[in-house]
Design an enzyme around this catalytic site. Structure first.
Site, mmCIF file in Angstrom:
data_model
loop_
_atom_site.group_PDB
_atom_site.id
_atom_site.type_symbol
_atom_site.label_atom_id
_atom_site.label_comp_id
_atom_site.label_asym_id
_atom_site.label_seq_id
_atom_site.Cartn_x
_atom_site.Cartn_y
_atom_site.Cartn_z
ATOM 1 N N CYS A 2 0.857 -1.178 0.000
ATOM 2 C CA CYS A 2 0.000 0.000 0.000
ATOM 3 C C CYS A 2 0.894 1.229 0.000
ATOM 4 O O CYS A 2 1.979 1.225 0.569
ATOM 5 C CB CYS A 2 -0.929 0.095 1.200
ATOM 6 N N ARG A 27 3.621 -0.366 -5.054
ATOM 7 C CA ARG A 27 3.346 -0.897 -3.712
ATOM 8 C C ARG A 27 1.984 -1.569 -3.616
ATOM 9 O O ARG A 27 1.627 -2.099 -2.562
ATOM 10 C CB ARG A 27 3.436 0.237 -2.683
ATOM 11 N N TRP A 76 -2.894 -2.738 -1.533
ATOM 12 C CA TRP A 76 -2.628 -4.166 -1.729
ATOM 13 C C TRP A 76 -3.443 -4.835 -0.628
ATOM 14 O O TRP A 76 -3.156 -4.672 0.559
ATOM 15 C CB TRP A 76 -1.135 -4.458 -1.575
ATOM 16 N N ASN A 102 -1.165 2.253 5.630
ATOM 17 C CA ASN A 102 -0.321 1.159 5.142
ATOM 18 C C ASN A 102 0.131 0.363 6.358
ATOM 19 O O ASN A 102 0.683 0.938 7.288
ATOM 20 C CB ASN A 102 0.886 1.738 4.392
ATOM 21 N N GLY A 103 -0.112 -0.949 6.338
ATOM 22 C CA GLY A 103 0.282 -1.791 7.465
ATOM 23 C C GLY A 103 -0.857 -2.725 7.821
ATOM 24 O O GLY A 103 -1.789 -2.915 7.038
ATOM 25 N N GLU A 483 14.447 -19.962 -7.958
ATOM 26 C CA GLU A 483 14.205 -18.615 -8.477
ATOM 27 C C GLU A 483 13.457 -18.691 -9.818
ATOM 28 O O GLU A 483 12.521 -17.925 -10.056
ATOM 29 C CB GLU A 483 15.545 -17.875 -8.629
ATOM 30 N N LYS A 487 9.843 -17.166 -10.655
ATOM 31 C CA LYS A 487 9.663 -16.209 -11.748
ATOM 32 C C LYS A 487 8.532 -16.661 -12.658
ATOM 33 O O LYS A 487 7.680 -15.872 -13.027
ATOM 34 C CB LYS A 487 10.975 -16.121 -12.538
ATOM 35 N N GLU A 490 5.027 -16.425 -10.783
ATOM 36 C CA GLU A 490 4.498 -15.106 -10.411
ATOM 37 C C GLU A 490 4.032 -14.291 -11.612
ATOM 38 O O GLU A 490 3.119 -13.489 -11.476
ATOM 39 C CB GLU A 490 5.464 -14.316 -9.521
ATOM 40 N N HIS A 506 12.663 -39.281 -3.973
ATOM 41 C CA HIS A 506 12.099 -39.489 -2.630
ATOM 42 C C HIS A 506 10.621 -39.123 -2.565
ATOM 43 O O HIS A 506 10.079 -38.939 -1.477
ATOM 44 C CB HIS A 506 12.910 -38.704 -1.595
ATOM 45 N N LYS A 606 5.273 -4.636 -5.407
ATOM 46 C CA LYS A 606 6.729 -4.618 -5.502
ATOM 47 C C LYS A 606 7.376 -4.571 -4.118
ATOM 48 O O LYS A 606 8.399 -5.188 -3.877
ATOM 49 C CB LYS A 606 7.148 -3.401 -6.326
HETATM 50 O O1 M6R Z 1 12.545 -5.901 -1.870
HETATM 51 P P1 M6R Z 1 12.935 -7.287 -1.463
HETATM 52 O O2 M6R Z 1 14.098 -7.797 -2.207
HETATM 53 O O3 M6R Z 1 13.096 -7.443 0.017
HETATM 54 O O4 M6R Z 1 11.685 -8.180 -1.888
HETATM 55 C C1 M6R Z 1 11.609 -9.528 -1.528
HETATM 56 C C2 M6R Z 1 10.517 -10.215 -2.307
HETATM 57 O O5 M6R Z 1 9.277 -9.677 -2.007
HETATM 58 C C3 M6R Z 1 10.742 -10.132 -3.820
HETATM 59 O O6 M6R Z 1 11.991 -10.623 -4.175
HETATM 60 C C4 M6R Z 1 9.660 -10.934 -4.565
HETATM 61 O O7 M6R Z 1 9.813 -12.290 -4.290
HETATM 62 C C5 M6R Z 1 9.703 -10.655 -6.065
HETATM 63 N N1 M6R Z 1 8.375 -10.448 -6.542
HETATM 64 C C6 M6R Z 1 10.252 -11.765 -6.859
HETATM 65 O O8 M6R Z 1 10.291 -11.494 -8.221
#
Ligand code: M6R
Length: 611
Positions: A2, A27, A76, A102-103, A483, A487, A490, A506, A606
């Site tokens: 947010c 945000r 958000w 925000n929070g 990772e 990617k 998401e 396993h 983000k």
């Molecule tokens: O700003 P940060 O690196 O602390 O963010 C951590 C995660 O929220 C961030 O890497 C998230 O997983 C991304 N969307 C991945 O692409």
């Protein structure tokens, strides 16, 4: 998550608020809202919309409102779905208080029940609305300072709040506890923002609100208080950063632009390391302290956590010391054992991830902490002893790409730096690390060019048709597989899972069939490679469809592949970095094929500022 923005001054607020919200939309973009005090009607007015700032602007154009003070929000969702009712600003029963938050208010249900019993009428399902009703309740009994103190004494959780009140029409009230909030000072008025970007270019000075404080802001001044109602000194810093609406530079999405920036990003990391200016490279450790270092512990979330996991291989093999990697969201729920000569490194692109920040706050003050971040003015930098600033440039796409690359490059150099300080490696080996990274930066980019057409015309359309995918790696390529799986999921919403290749047998091997592509990321270590090859054969023996990222010369693995990308041989620990751009490019085009909103995937934000 947010974003909170605010303005009070001699100019009408709407354009500043909408512009600030657009800058902070990373945000959250579930809903947006704007509220202002109309001096003619002597009334608080409000417009809200489901969606982002574009939707809000369209609504405001239909029902224009304006005033010299205003607050705005992009949401958000945490409590309650993305509806107009749940969009901020929220108000009290009589619409005389308007606030954005925000929070998370963790005890909101208890507070809401008590307020309902008193006769308050709620219009949303959010936790945030209780703040407005509680303030309404407190303002019946006391002035603004006392009421705010009474309010915060009842709230549990994290909150950055901006609030307008009909009773105090010349005032913008800001409250900060755990969530970030700062104040910008200009010649014509005062700004507020969850991130200084909200007002960059409009102000000359900035005040970072101290933890657990509130500010009573007029158009030409502010008073700062702690939660006991005592006045605090206002510490102003010069803030002349300009807003650069960077744009996509001809690319269809920010993600693609950021993928293509990675060569330059690695070069910048190397350049900054060479100069080691305190602005970008300040561990805040003496040479003696580095020599005495016995271990390193990383704390991070999401992609940054994967970078930490990859760095474990760097530090353990190059600097020869044990590493522990903590998931920020779990760290504080586990017992903490203090260790001598250990350093905690918090990795965060944004420097505002609540889980990571809270983990740092949880550590005893005696523990040495270092931030590895892309955001110099972030809370993380302010709350750690030292900092490595990656200087990757603003990353706008929600899916992290160039920040991940900058993290890997920085951590590779950090491992060499520590090893050098401990006299484990020579000057020449330290220089070679820089050269190896620069070579990989070239390879990263040239691989995208090499496979570009094939990916766009053949592989992306093909893999866009699958409902799920499995990602495998071994040794250093396992966190990289994680990772890659993150990617893909998401930005495409295709279900993915990742495993260490050796773990497949396993249990997870039961999932292998021809409808599930298996992505395998190879390694250069010959012993690990042999084992990975056996795992690939196990998949093939069960009619699995193999997508392989193999290194030149790994003919047996290449022969097994249904789709193969061949990577030039580099330093073994940098193999995953060489693959990074290609993996991201493939994933990007699968999402594009599916017509996903690549830069702002659903349900995400983000900067994740809630725990
Ligand atoms: O700003 P940060 O690196 O602390 O963010 C951590 C995660 O929220 C961030 O890497 C998230 O997983 C991304 N969307 C991945 O692409």
């Amino acid at each position: 998550m947010c974003s909170v923005v605010g303005y009070i001054g001699n100019q009408v607020s709407r354009a500043y608020i909408l512009d600030g919200l657009a800058r902070l939309e990373y945000r959250g973009y579930d809903s947006a809202g704007f509220s202002c005090f109309d001096t003619e009607k002597k009334q608080l007015l409000c417009v809200k919309a489901v969606g982002g700032v574009a939707q809000l602007t369209a609504h405001i154009n239909e029902q224009p409102i304006n005033g010299f003070s205003g607050i705005g929000h992009t949401r958000w969702s945490t409590h309650g779905t993305a509806t107009v009712e749940n969009a901020h600003p929220h108000t009290d029963c009589l619409q005389k208080i308007s606030l954005v938050h925000n929070g998370i208010i963790e005890n909101y249900l208890k507070l809401k029940h008590a307020l309902l019993e008193e006769g308050h009428v709620f219009s949303s399902q959010t936790d945030s609305e209780v703040i407005a009703h509680l303030l309404e309740h407190e303002l019946k009994r006391a002035d603004l300072v006392q009421s705010t103190c009474a309010l915060v004494a009842q709230l549990e959780g994290a909150y950055a709040v901006a609030c307008l009140l009909e009773q105090y029409p010349d005032t913008l009230l800001l409250i900060r506890h755990k969530s970030p909030l700062c104040i910008g000072i200009s010649s014509h008025g005062m700004f507020a923002g969850s991130d200084p970007l909200a007002f960059a270019g409009h102000v000359q000075e900035i005040v970072y609100m101290p933890e657990a404080s509130f500010a009573i802001i007029k158009k030409n001044g502010l008073e700062l208080y702690n939660f006991a109602g005592q006045r605090l000194d206002v510490i102003k810093q010069s803030y002349t950063a300009a807003w650069e609406a960077d744009g996509k530079r001809g690319h269809e999405h920010y993600m693609l632009k950021e993928i293509y920036e990675q060569k330059r990003v690695i070069q910048t990391v190397v350049q900054n390391f060479r100069t080691r200016f305190a602005q970008t490279w300040n561990l805040a450790l003496s040479p003696e302290q580095i020599k005495a270092l016995a271990s390193i512990q990383f704390i991070a979330a999401g992609t940054s956590w994967h970078a930490a996991y990859i760095a474990q291989f760097f530090i353990e093999s190059i600097a020869q010391m044990p590493v522990r990697v903590h998931l920020a969201s779990e760290f504080r729920s586990l017992p903490f054992f203090s260790e001598l000569n250990t350093v905690f490194i918090a990795i965060s692109q944004s420097g505002e991830t609540a889980d990571t920040l809270e983990s740092i706050r949880f550590l005893p003050k005696s523990v040495h902490t270092i931030a590895l971040t892309n955001t110099p003015l972030s809370s993380l930098v302010r709350e750690t002893n030292g900092a490595i600033l990656m200087d990757a440039g603003t990353e706008i796409a929600v899916a992290s790409t160039k920040a991940f690359t900058a993290q890997i490059a920085s951590l590779y150099l950090l491992a060499h730096y520590i090893a050098h300080q401990k006299q484990i490696i020579t000057n020449q080996a330290l220089d070679q690390a820089e050269i190896d990274l620069l070579l990989v930066s070239e390879i990263l980019e040239s691989l995208i060019e090499r496979y570009k057409q094939e990916i766009i015309s053949t592989w992306a359309p093909r893999y866009a048709s699958y409902k799920q995918a499995i990602f495998l790696g071994r040794h250093i390529s396992y966190p990289f597989a994680r990772e890659a799986a993150l990617k893909l999921k998401e930005i495409t919403y295709i279900f993915t899972d990742s495993y260490p290749a050796g773990e497949l047998k396993h249990g997870s091997i039961a999932l292998i069939d021809s409808s599930t592509p298996v992505f395998i990321f190879s390694v250069l270590d010959p012993d690990v490679y042999k084992k990975l090859l056996s795992n690939a054969q196990e998949v093939k023996a069960r009619s699995g469809h193999l997508v392989v990222f193999a290194f030149e010369g790994q003919e047996e693995l290449i022969a097994l592949a249904d789709c193969v990308f061949i990577i030039p041989v580099v330093k073994p620990l940098l193999g995953v970095l060489a693959m990074t751009g290609l993996m991201q490019f493939l994933v990007y085009h699968i999402a594009r094929e599916l017509k996903r909103p690549i830069d702002k995937p659903r349900n995400l934000a983000k900067s994740v500022t809630v725990e």
